[in-house]
Structure formats: C-alpha cells, structure tokens
Design a protein around this motif. Structure first.
Motif, mmCIF file in Angstrom:
data_model
loop_
_atom_site.group_PDB
_atom_site.id
_atom_site.type_symbol
_atom_site.label_atom_id
_atom_site.label_comp_id
_atom_site.label_asym_id
_atom_site.label_seq_id
_atom_site.Cartn_x
_atom_site.Cartn_y
_atom_site.Cartn_z
ATOM 1 N N LEU A 18 -16.580 17.344 -21.168
ATOM 2 C CA LEU A 18 -17.815 17.257 -20.054
ATOM 3 C C LEU A 18 -17.695 17.839 -18.873
ATOM 4 C CD1 LEU A 18 -20.697 15.707 -19.893
ATOM 5 C CD2 LEU A 18 -19.318 13.771 -19.101
ATOM 6 N N ASN A 19 -16.571 17.824 -18.278
ATOM 7 C CA ASN A 19 -16.424 18.069 -17.077
ATOM 8 C C ASN A 19 -15.000 18.309 -16.541
ATOM 9 O OD1 ASN A 19 -16.244 18.905 -14.050
ATOM 10 N ND2 ASN A 19 -17.803 16.998 -13.787
ATOM 11 N N PRO A 20 -14.342 19.574 -15.928
ATOM 12 C CA PRO A 20 -12.872 19.696 -15.886
ATOM 13 C C PRO A 20 -12.759 18.855 -14.649
ATOM 14 C CG PRO A 20 -14.342 21.669 -15.491
ATOM 15 C CD PRO A 20 -15.318 20.885 -16.361
ATOM 16 N N ALA A 21 -13.483 18.423 -13.865
ATOM 17 C CA ALA A 21 -13.023 17.618 -12.840
ATOM 18 C C ALA A 21 -12.580 16.307 -13.266
ATOM 19 C CB ALA A 21 -14.251 17.391 -11.806
ATOM 20 N N LEU A 22 -13.008 15.786 -14.334
ATOM 21 C CA LEU A 22 -12.602 14.324 -15.017
ATOM 22 C C LEU A 22 -11.027 14.563 -15.476
ATOM 23 C CD1 LEU A 22 -16.038 13.187 -16.702
ATOM 24 C CD2 LEU A 22 -15.145 12.844 -14.355
ATOM 25 N N ASN A 23 -10.543 15.757 -15.377
ATOM 26 C CA ASN A 23 -9.111 15.935 -15.778
ATOM 27 C C ASN A 23 -8.295 15.001 -14.741
ATOM 28 O OD1 ASN A 23 -6.881 17.484 -17.231
ATOM 29 N ND2 ASN A 23 -6.433 18.085 -15.047
ATOM 30 N N GLY A 24 -7.410 14.463 -15.499
ATOM 31 C CA GLY A 24 -6.545 13.528 -14.750
ATOM 32 C C GLY A 24 -6.934 12.208 -14.069
ATOM 33 N N GLN A 25 -8.338 11.969 -14.470
ATOM 34 C CA GLN A 25 -8.862 10.626 -13.651
ATOM 35 C C GLN A 25 -9.019 9.435 -14.876
ATOM 36 O OE1 GLN A 25 -10.317 10.917 -10.611
ATOM 37 N NE2 GLN A 25 -9.429 12.949 -10.388
ATOM 38 N N PHE A 26 -7.889 8.583 -14.747
ATOM 39 C CA PHE A 26 -7.656 7.736 -15.595
ATOM 40 C C PHE A 26 -6.635 6.828 -14.879
ATOM 41 C CE2 PHE A 26 -5.055 11.116 -17.276
ATOM 42 C CZ PHE A 26 -4.030 10.390 -17.646
ATOM 43 N N GLY A 82 -4.012 13.175 -6.501
ATOM 44 C CA GLY A 82 -5.018 12.222 -7.489
ATOM 45 C C GLY A 82 -6.090 12.943 -8.492
ATOM 46 N N GLY A 83 -5.265 14.163 -8.909
ATOM 47 C CA GLY A 83 -5.740 14.860 -9.774
ATOM 48 C C GLY A 83 -5.200 14.965 -11.141
ATOM 49 N N GLY A 84 -5.000 16.226 -11.648
ATOM 50 C CA GLY A 84 -4.052 16.202 -12.946
ATOM 51 C C GLY A 84 -3.951 17.756 -13.461
ATOM 52 N N ALA A 98 -7.538 26.077 -23.349
ATOM 53 C CA ALA A 98 -7.947 26.378 -21.955
ATOM 54 C C ALA A 98 -6.947 25.490 -21.093
ATOM 55 C CB ALA A 98 -9.192 26.060 -21.415
ATOM 56 N N GLY A 99 -6.369 25.810 -20.099
ATOM 57 C CA GLY A 99 -5.613 24.915 -19.128
ATOM 58 C C GLY A 99 -6.590 24.799 -17.932
ATOM 59 N N ILE A 100 -6.445 23.291 -17.405
ATOM 60 C CA ILE A 100 -7.154 22.624 -16.438
ATOM 61 C C ILE A 100 -6.453 22.253 -15.435
ATOM 62 C CG2 ILE A 100 -8.915 20.996 -16.159
ATOM 63 C CD1 ILE A 100 -9.681 20.978 -19.070
ATOM 64 N N TYR A 101 -6.853 22.260 -14.111
ATOM 65 C CA TYR A 101 -6.189 21.960 -12.965
ATOM 66 C C TYR A 101 -7.216 21.124 -11.971
ATOM 67 C CZ TYR A 101 -4.517 21.852 -8.170
ATOM 68 O OH TYR A 101 -4.075 21.401 -6.955
ATOM 69 N N SER A 102 -7.075 19.872 -11.670
ATOM 70 C CA SER A 102 -8.014 19.212 -10.855
ATOM 71 C C SER A 102 -7.213 18.385 -9.579
ATOM 72 C CB SER A 102 -8.650 18.169 -11.783
ATOM 73 O OG SER A 102 -7.726 16.877 -12.168
ATOM 74 N N TYR A 103 -8.267 18.460 -8.648
ATOM 75 C CA TYR A 103 -7.617 18.051 -7.428
ATOM 76 C C TYR A 103 -8.683 16.816 -6.684
ATOM 77 C CZ TYR A 103 -6.001 17.943 -2.725
ATOM 78 O OH TYR A 103 -5.730 17.625 -1.175
ATOM 79 N N SER A 104 -8.391 15.931 -5.842
ATOM 80 C CA SER A 104 -9.154 15.008 -5.522
ATOM 81 C C SER A 104 -8.941 14.670 -3.906
ATOM 82 C CB SER A 104 -8.976 13.748 -6.179
ATOM 83 O OG SER A 104 -9.413 13.663 -7.722
ATOM 84 N N VAL A 105 -10.000 14.469 -3.498
ATOM 85 C CA VAL A 105 -9.924 13.881 -1.847
ATOM 86 C C VAL A 105 -10.901 12.716 -1.919
ATOM 87 C CG1 VAL A 105 -9.674 16.312 -0.890
ATOM 88 C CG2 VAL A 105 -11.955 15.402 -1.319
ATOM 89 N N GLY A 106 -10.548 11.845 -0.799
ATOM 90 C CA GLY A 106 -11.242 10.613 -0.744
ATOM 91 C C GLY A 106 -10.659 9.467 0.087
ATOM 92 N N SER A 107 -11.122 8.437 -0.138
ATOM 93 C CA SER A 107 -10.734 7.126 0.409
ATOM 94 C C SER A 107 -10.844 5.910 -0.335
ATOM 95 C CB SER A 107 -11.333 7.004 1.942
ATOM 96 O OG SER A 107 -12.709 6.473 1.656
ATOM 97 N N GLU A 108 -10.633 4.696 0.003
ATOM 98 C CA GLU A 108 -11.185 3.556 -0.414
ATOM 99 C C GLU A 108 -12.484 3.547 -1.063
ATOM 100 O OE1 GLU A 108 -9.609 -0.029 1.058
ATOM 101 O OE2 GLU A 108 -7.711 0.620 1.000
ATOM 102 N N ASP A 109 -13.393 4.184 -0.499
ATOM 103 C CA ASP A 109 -14.780 4.189 -0.483
ATOM 104 C C ASP A 109 -15.310 5.073 -1.517
ATOM 105 O OD1 ASP A 109 -15.031 1.989 1.354
ATOM 106 O OD2 ASP A 109 -15.075 3.354 2.887
ATOM 107 N N TYR A 110 -14.711 6.420 -1.851
ATOM 108 C CA TYR A 110 -15.298 7.376 -2.531
ATOM 109 C C TYR A 110 -14.062 8.281 -2.985
ATOM 110 C CZ TYR A 110 -14.455 11.059 1.021
ATOM 111 O OH TYR A 110 -13.861 11.677 1.872
ATOM 112 N N VAL A 111 -14.364 9.171 -3.867
ATOM 113 C CA VAL A 111 -13.520 9.933 -4.519
ATOM 114 C C VAL A 111 -14.135 11.278 -5.016
ATOM 115 C CG1 VAL A 111 -11.631 10.488 -6.229
ATOM 116 C CG2 VAL A 111 -11.608 8.193 -5.266
#
Length: 347
Positions: free
Chosen positions: A42-50, A86-88, A109-122
């Motif tokens: 669905l979205n490579p940004a959801l990689n590592g989000q679990f 915070g990614g994967g 395909a290979g996927i790389y994801s990265y996250s920024v944020g705080s306790e309020d948002y990611v």
C-alpha cells in the motif's frame, strides 16, 4: 454474440481480459481489498511500522474466480523495525498472472523508511527501488485467423500475425511514500513507477503510468472505560483509499469493527477493477502476548456491485497471513516515539 454457445462467450471474455492486460498502454496495477494486511504494498512509508521487531506478510488475490484464464496476484514482504530511526528496512516481492497468455509480472524491491515525530505525532517517509520482469507466452494468444465463424477456435491452428520481438522484459522500478499519524487520525500517500519504466515487448516505447495512492483512517473509541488496555478496547475505524493510474481510478470506502483479536469490515469500491462490496474478517492469534509474538489470518470476498454479474464471475477472494515477533535483546525503551499513536493502531 447472440449465436454463441456459453463456452464460446466465456472464452471470448477471458481473451478480452488477457488482451487488455497484454496491451502496455492500458496497464494497471492490481489492488488488494485487504489493503491493511499488505501495508508495504500500500505505502512504502508503512515499512517498519509495527509493534514488534520483525514482520512477515503474505496476501493472495484470486480475481473473478470462475472466469477462464485466471487472474491471480500475490505479494510477500518482510520488514525489520529499526528503533534508532523509528522506521525500518524491508523487502517486497509481488507477482501477477493474468489471462490465457500467461502475462506474468514479478517484482522484487528493497524498502527503506525513516520517521520523525514525538508523543503527539509520527511522520514517516519511505523509499522503494527494485527490478521487474514482465513476460508473456504468445503461443497462448488467439487471433482472428484462428477462429472459424461456425466452429469457433480451431485447436492447433497457426496464425499469420506477426509476433513482437520479445516475450519478456526487465526494467528498474521505484516508488516513494509518506504517512502521518496524529492522535486518532492517520493519512498517507504513495507514488509508484515514478521513473515511468518502458515495459513494451516491441521496439515502440510504452511507459508504465505512475500510480498514485492516498489513504486515510480515523479511529473512534467505543469503550467508555479508558483504564482498559488498548488491546481490550473496541473501535470503529472508517477508512478511505483512493488509487489513480493514468485514466484508471478507484475509490474504496468503508469501516472496520475492531475488538480484541477480531476485526470485521465492510467496504464499497468503485471504478478500477469494477465496483464491488467487500466483506473482510481478520483474526489475531497471540502466540506470546508478553513477547509480542502474533499470527494474523485474514479473508475477504468481493461481490460485484455493477457491470459484471456475480453468477458469471463468482466474485473475488483474498486470503492473507501475517507473523510478527520481537527480539529478546530489545526493550520498549529502545523505541523511538514510544507511547505515541502509530499507523498499525488503525489496522
């Protein structure tokens, strides 16, 4: 077509489906009804989000079950949660098989994801890059000079039509994605085939159109007692997913009821691969809840809501399985944005 037999009608319907898939100018990616059980597709940004450290997903779609020729799609992914950002890191394999001509597509395909944020948002970003092989068996195609007006297709006949120069092609393919989780709201978008690869079997270039995806979900807590653990609460989660690729577009809207280990949903999808009403049922089996080990089973069925008749197609069925686990060497304290809402809370 009024004088055709039922078998001949089915054969021509399957032939049309095969040819539509064969013509590069009208190429369209498949879509999963259980989009939440194939998050990396669905979205490579959801990689590592679990919640865990390692996740594996497999989903299979058998479209228009009783139509000859077969339209089947499969996606398998494995992604690894990297707490430091915070990614994967992930790997996605996708295969499609369409029609009598065995038009196949295999992508890894290979996927790389990265996250920024705080306790309020990611806010998460994803990059995807891989190789696709597209192949077709031209010997399975049927042309006009192989069809008798009275008898129909003549087995063993040879066509005088010129065949394209190639029956398979390799090309580089890439995609990007972004996802934002803000309290009880989740929204994301992705773009695939951003390099618009040439997938033609002939010398005439034919680019694969870029596919855009936008998805949004809202989580509404039905449980009055907020002292309960999240796993014991009940939620209604309305969602919408919009796809657009060249002139083809599809909108899927519906909602899930999520209660402990059971997740049931109903959706309406318009456009794209045909309008349909979708029913889904998901079960989560916690093998080791303390250790974050979970096994997920999902099944869904599409009932045509317009155009195609259910009695002629038998609808579309999907099955999925997912496994998630943690590593003994990690603790919750290692995780970035610990305590914040994440996209997996919506699925």
């Amino acid at each position: 077509m009024s004088g055709m037999t039922g078998t001949a009608k089915y054969f021509l319907l399957a032939l049309v489906i095969a040819l539509v898939g064969y013509l590069p100018a009208y190429g369209q990616d498949h879509m999963y009804s259980q989009f939440f059980n194939s998050p990396v597709y669905l979205n490579p940004a959801l990689n590592g989000q679990f919640k865990g450290d390692l996740r594996m997903n497999l989903i299979y779609r058998n479209q228009y079950t009783s139509v000859p020729g077969g339209l089947s799609y499969l996606s398998a992914s494995i992604d690894y949660n990297v707490p430091e950002f915070g990614g994967g890191l992930g790997l996605l394999f996708t295969r499609s098989n369409e029609g009598y001509a065995y038009l196949n597509k295999n992508n890894i395909a290979g996927i790389y994801s990265y996250s920024v944020g705080s306790e309020d948002y990611v806010l998460s970003f994803g990059l995807q890059a891989g190789i696709t092989n597209r192949s077709v068996d031209f010997s399975k195609l049927v042309f006009g000079d192989q069809i008798d007006p009275r008898l129909g297709y003549i087995p063993g006949s040879v066509t005088g039509a010129d065949k394209p120069d190639f029956n398979n092609r390799f090309y580089f393919d890439s995609g990007v994605g972004i996802n934002l989780t803000l309290k009880n709201f989740n929204i994301g978008g992705a773009a695939q085939h951003i390099n618009k690869p040439n997938e033609s079997f002939t010398g005439t270039p034919s680019t694969l159109p870029m596919r855009g995806t936008v998805h949004a979900s809202f989580r509404y807590n039905l449980t009055k007692d907020d002292n309960l653990d999240d796993d014991d609460k009940s939620y209604i989660i309305p969602s919408v997913v919009f796809y657009k690729q060249a002139q083809a577009q599809s909108l899927s809207a519906g909602m899930q009821y999520k209660r402990r280990s059971i997740n049931a949903g109903i959706w309406y999808r318009s456009g794209g691969q045909g309008s349909a009403i979708v029913f889904s049922l998901i079960f989560d089996l916690f093998i080791n809840k303390e250790g974050g080990e979970k096994l997920r089973f999902g099944v869904s069925h599409d009932v045509p809501a317009g155009g195609l008749n259910y009695s002629n197609t038998s609808g579309t069925t999907e099955g999925s399985i997912g496994y998630e686990t943690t590593l003994p060497s990690r603790s919750n304290g290692d995780r970035k944005f610990f305590g914040s809402s994440r996209c997996y809370d919506f699925y």
